[in-house]
Design an enzyme around this catalytic site. Sequence first.
Site, PDB file in Angstrom:
ATOM      1  N   HIS A   1      46.935 -62.302 -33.210  1.00 18.39           N
ATOM      2  CA  HIS A   1      46.851 -63.909 -33.176  1.00 18.39           C
ATOM      3  C   HIS A   1      46.354 -64.299 -34.416  1.00 18.39           C
ATOM      4  O   HIS A   1      46.622 -65.598 -34.885  1.00 18.39           O
ATOM      5  CB  HIS A   1      45.598 -64.514 -32.110  1.00 18.39           C
ATOM      6  CG  HIS A   1      45.935 -64.986 -31.078  1.00 18.39           C
ATOM      7  ND1 HIS A   1      46.624 -64.135 -29.903  1.00 18.39           N
ATOM      8  CD2 HIS A   1      45.993 -66.285 -30.254  1.00 18.39           C
ATOM      9  CE1 HIS A   1      46.758 -64.783 -28.777  1.00 18.39           C
ATOM     10  NE2 HIS A   1      46.477 -66.085 -29.169  1.00 18.39           N
TER      11      HIS A   1
ATOM     12  N   ARG B   1      29.239 -65.614 -44.257  1.00 24.01           N
ATOM     13  CA  ARG B   1      29.503 -66.979 -44.678  1.00 24.01           C
ATOM     14  C   ARG B   1      28.904 -68.244 -43.970  1.00 24.01           C
ATOM     15  O   ARG B   1      29.392 -69.215 -43.974  1.00 24.01           O
ATOM     16  CB  ARG B   1      30.803 -67.014 -44.712  1.00 24.01           C
ATOM     17  CG  ARG B   1      31.780 -66.209 -45.783  1.00 24.01           C
ATOM     18  CD  ARG B   1      33.209 -65.901 -45.414  1.00 24.01           C
ATOM     19  NE  ARG B   1      33.541 -64.857 -46.696  1.00 24.01           N
ATOM     20  CZ  ARG B   1      33.228 -63.757 -46.988  1.00 24.01           C
ATOM     21  NH1 ARG B   1      32.696 -63.098 -46.138  1.00 24.01           N
ATOM     22  NH2 ARG B   1      33.823 -63.083 -48.109  1.00 24.01           N
TER      23      ARG B   1
HETATM   24  N1  INI Z   1      40.376 -69.019 -31.986  1.00 26.83           N
HETATM   25  C1  INI Z   1      39.412 -69.149 -33.100  1.00 26.83           C
HETATM   26  O1  INI Z   1      38.913 -70.258 -33.460  1.00 26.83           O
HETATM   27  N2  INI Z   1      39.065 -67.841 -33.667  1.00 26.83           N
HETATM   28  C2  INI Z   1      39.898 -66.939 -33.287  1.00 26.83           C
HETATM   29  O2  INI Z   1      39.309 -65.579 -33.900  1.00 26.83           O
HETATM   30  C3  INI Z   1      40.740 -66.662 -32.168  1.00 26.83           C
HETATM   31  N3  INI Z   1      41.148 -65.355 -31.849  1.00 26.83           N
HETATM   32  O3  INI Z   1      40.641 -64.427 -32.270  1.00 26.83           O
HETATM   33  O4  INI Z   1      42.217 -65.513 -30.987  1.00 26.83           O
HETATM   34  C4  INI Z   1      41.137 -67.838 -31.601  1.00 26.83           C
HETATM   35  N4  INI Z   1      41.879 -68.043 -30.667  1.00 26.83           N
HETATM   36  C5  INI Z   1      42.008 -69.303 -29.839  1.00 26.83           C
HETATM   37  C6  INI Z   1      42.807 -70.298 -30.338  1.00 26.83           C
HETATM   38  O5  INI Z   1      42.327 -70.859 -31.446  1.00 26.83           O
HETATM   39  C7  INI Z   1      43.205 -71.164 -29.363  1.00 26.83           C
HETATM   40  O6  INI Z   1      42.328 -71.763 -28.671  1.00 26.83           O
HETATM   41  C8  INI Z   1      44.193 -70.679 -28.123  1.00 26.83           C
HETATM   42  O7  INI Z   1      45.298 -69.785 -28.418  1.00 26.83           O
HETATM   43  C9  INI Z   1      44.817 -71.467 -27.194  1.00 26.83           C
HETATM   44  O8  INI Z   1      45.379 -72.700 -27.813  1.00 26.83           O
END
Ligand code: INI
Length: 156
Positions: free
Chosen positions: A89, A128
Site C-alpha cells: 500500500h 521524526r
Molecule cells: N494509512 C496510513 O496513514 N499509514 C499507513 O502506513 C497505512 N498503511 O500502511 O496501510 C495506511 N493505510 C490506510 C489508508 O490510509 C486508508 O485509510 C485505507 O486504505 C482506506 O481508504
Amino acid sequence: MKIIEGKLSLKGNEKVAIINGRFNHIITDRLVEGAKDAFIRHGGNEANLDLILVPGAFEIPFALERALSSGKYDAICCVGAVIRGATPHFDYISAEATKGIATVGLKYGKPVANGVLTTDSIEQAIERAGSKVGNKGAEAMVTIIEMLDLYSEMGK
Ligand code: INI
C-alpha cells in the site's frame, strides 16, 4: 531590492485546522502535539484551532477539500504517518496523500502544509515524531505560520 517574506508569528485571530490521519496513531498523536504546541508558541489562540481526525493518510485530501470549501479555516496543517514496513500500500497511499494535499491546497489558495511522514520503518517515524530528527508536525505548523504571513504581505 524589496524582499517579501513571511514572519513566524501569528496575530491570534487565525482559524487553523490540523487534519490527522489516525493510522499509526502512536506516531501521529505526537505530530498533532507538536503542531498544536507550535501554533500556541507562535501566538495562536487555542480556541481557533480545530483537530479533524480521518482514518488514514489516504483520507486526508478528502477532508482537506471539505474543510477548505467550508470557508471556516485560514490554513490547514496535515499530519499522518505512512510506514513502508511490509505493506505494498505504501507507494499508493503516500503518493495519493502527497498529490491530494498539493492539489487541494492549490485549488483554494490557502496555506496548506504536508506533515505526513513517509518512512521505511517505525524507528524512522519515531525519530521524526518528537525525538532525534525533531517533530515534523511542529515543522509543518511553522510552515503554515510563515505562509499565512507571506500571503498577507503579498496581498490579494
Ligand atoms: N494509512 C496510513 O496513514 N499509514 C499507513 O502506513 C497505512 N498503511 O500502511 O496501510 C495506511 N493505510 C490506510 C489508508 O490510509 C486508508 O485509510 C485505507 O486504505 C482506506 O481508504
